[in-house]
Write a protein that holds these residues in place. Structure first.
Motif, mmCIF file in Angstrom:
data_model
loop_
_atom_site.group_PDB
_atom_site.id
_atom_site.type_symbol
_atom_site.label_atom_id
_atom_site.label_comp_id
_atom_site.label_asym_id
_atom_site.label_seq_id
_atom_site.Cartn_x
_atom_site.Cartn_y
_atom_site.Cartn_z
ATOM 1 N N ALA A 42 0.843 -1.201 0.000
ATOM 2 C CA ALA A 42 0.000 0.000 0.000
ATOM 3 C C ALA A 42 0.876 1.248 0.000
ATOM 4 O O ALA A 42 1.900 1.303 0.671
ATOM 5 C CB ALA A 42 -0.912 0.005 1.219
ATOM 6 N N THR A 43 0.466 2.241 -0.779
ATOM 7 C CA THR A 43 1.158 3.534 -0.777
ATOM 8 C C THR A 43 0.345 4.589 -0.027
ATOM 9 O O THR A 43 0.822 5.681 0.210
ATOM 10 C CB THR A 43 1.436 4.030 -2.206
ATOM 11 O OG1 THR A 43 0.205 4.093 -2.934
ATOM 12 C CG2 THR A 43 2.422 3.120 -2.912
ATOM 13 N N THR A 62 -6.998 11.222 3.567
ATOM 14 C CA THR A 62 -6.125 10.347 2.793
ATOM 15 C C THR A 62 -4.729 10.521 3.362
ATOM 16 O O THR A 62 -4.265 11.651 3.543
ATOM 17 C CB THR A 62 -6.155 10.713 1.295
ATOM 18 O OG1 THR A 62 -7.505 10.612 0.835
ATOM 19 C CG2 THR A 62 -5.286 9.773 0.485
ATOM 20 N N THR A 63 -4.065 9.412 3.670
ATOM 21 C CA THR A 63 -2.781 9.481 4.363
ATOM 22 C C THR A 63 -1.877 8.330 3.953
ATOM 23 O O THR A 63 -2.353 7.308 3.464
ATOM 24 C CB THR A 63 -2.994 9.464 5.896
ATOM 25 O OG1 THR A 63 -1.727 9.558 6.563
ATOM 26 C CG2 THR A 63 -3.688 8.199 6.354
ATOM 27 N N PHE A 86 -4.691 1.655 -0.658
ATOM 28 C CA PHE A 86 -4.521 1.768 -2.099
ATOM 29 C C PHE A 86 -3.040 1.807 -2.449
ATOM 30 O O PHE A 86 -2.192 2.092 -1.613
ATOM 31 C CB PHE A 86 -5.254 2.988 -2.682
ATOM 32 C CG PHE A 86 -4.700 4.318 -2.246
ATOM 33 C CD1 PHE A 86 -3.670 4.934 -2.946
ATOM 34 C CD2 PHE A 86 -5.213 4.962 -1.132
ATOM 35 C CE1 PHE A 86 -3.163 6.164 -2.548
ATOM 36 C CE2 PHE A 86 -4.723 6.193 -0.721
ATOM 37 C CZ PHE A 86 -3.689 6.799 -1.431
ATOM 38 N N GLN A 87 -2.764 1.504 -3.711
ATOM 39 C CA GLN A 87 -1.406 1.596 -4.240
ATOM 40 C C GLN A 87 -1.496 2.384 -5.548
ATOM 41 O O GLN A 87 -2.261 2.025 -6.447
ATOM 42 C CB GLN A 87 -0.818 0.213 -4.515
ATOM 43 C CG GLN A 87 0.588 0.269 -5.080
ATOM 44 C CD GLN A 87 1.088 -1.103 -5.493
ATOM 45 O OE1 GLN A 87 0.377 -1.856 -6.149
ATOM 46 N NE2 GLN A 87 2.302 -1.426 -5.093
ATOM 47 N N ARG A 94 -4.758 0.995 -7.361
ATOM 48 C CA ARG A 94 -5.113 -0.403 -7.089
ATOM 49 C C ARG A 94 -5.641 -0.412 -5.657
ATOM 50 O O ARG A 94 -4.993 0.129 -4.760
ATOM 51 C CB ARG A 94 -3.835 -1.232 -7.229
ATOM 52 C CG ARG A 94 -4.032 -2.697 -7.159
ATOM 53 C CD ARG A 94 -2.690 -3.389 -7.440
ATOM 54 N NE ARG A 94 -2.556 -4.488 -6.516
ATOM 55 C CZ ARG A 94 -1.424 -4.900 -5.978
ATOM 56 N NH1 ARG A 94 -0.303 -4.312 -6.280
ATOM 57 N NH2 ARG A 94 -1.417 -5.914 -5.158
ATOM 58 N N TRP A 95 -6.821 -0.965 -5.445
ATOM 59 C CA TRP A 95 -7.487 -0.863 -4.145
ATOM 60 C C TRP A 95 -7.593 -2.194 -3.421
ATOM 61 O O TRP A 95 -7.675 -3.246 -4.043
ATOM 62 C CB TRP A 95 -8.904 -0.323 -4.334
ATOM 63 C CG TRP A 95 -8.924 1.088 -4.808
ATOM 64 C CD1 TRP A 95 -8.978 1.511 -6.107
ATOM 65 C CD2 TRP A 95 -8.841 2.259 -4.011
ATOM 66 N NE1 TRP A 95 -8.955 2.878 -6.159
ATOM 67 C CE2 TRP A 95 -8.872 3.366 -4.887
ATOM 68 C CE3 TRP A 95 -8.749 2.495 -2.642
ATOM 69 C CZ2 TRP A 95 -8.824 4.675 -4.435
ATOM 70 C CZ3 TRP A 95 -8.704 3.799 -2.190
ATOM 71 C CH2 TRP A 95 -8.741 4.871 -3.071
#
Length: 124
Positions: A42-43, A62-63, A86-87, A94-95
């Motif tokens: 995850a990003t 969002t963090t 997400f990434q 991509r979730w």
């Protein structure tokens, strides 16, 4: 006439894992901290809050961290949160699946000028 067609299909990457071990803590009377376990690859993470009037979740944060601080909540109210990993990729995000719902209750309103009028009776 000869027709040759070449097709290339990009293999779709699998979804990210679901965010797990989500907890909420009342940091102050109207401030909630939501925390969760990191998801591999995850990003970032999207924290959503359920809106009763609209009957849907709305993104409030969002963090890239594994916690979010949500200030400015109303006293004496129950809030419902979800977290989703997400990434970022060249093709878009991509979730992972949203976490299970986690609830937080803010501190109730304080009573002011409360006094006992008569201690001689046994009624309330």
């Amino acid at each position: 006439m000869r027709v040759i067609a070449l097709f290339a299909f990009a293999e779709e990457a699998p979804a990210l894992a679901q965010v797990e071990h989500v907890t909420s803590t009342l940091s102050d009377d109207t401030v909630v901290t939501v925390q969760w376990e990191a998801v591999e690859d995850a990003t970032g993470y999207k924290v959503t809050l359920y809106n009763e009037e609209a009957d849907k979740f709305k993104t409030i944060l969002t963090t890239t961290a594994t916690l979010g601080v949500i200030p400015g909540l109303e006293r004496g109210k129950t809030y419902r949160f979800r977290v989703r990993a997400f990434q970022k990729t060249e093709a878009g995000n991509r979730w992972g699946a949203p976490s299970i719902d986690v609830y937080a209750v803010t501190a109730p309103y304080a009573l002011k000028k409360l006094r006992v009028a008569d201690l001689s009776t046994d009624t309330v």
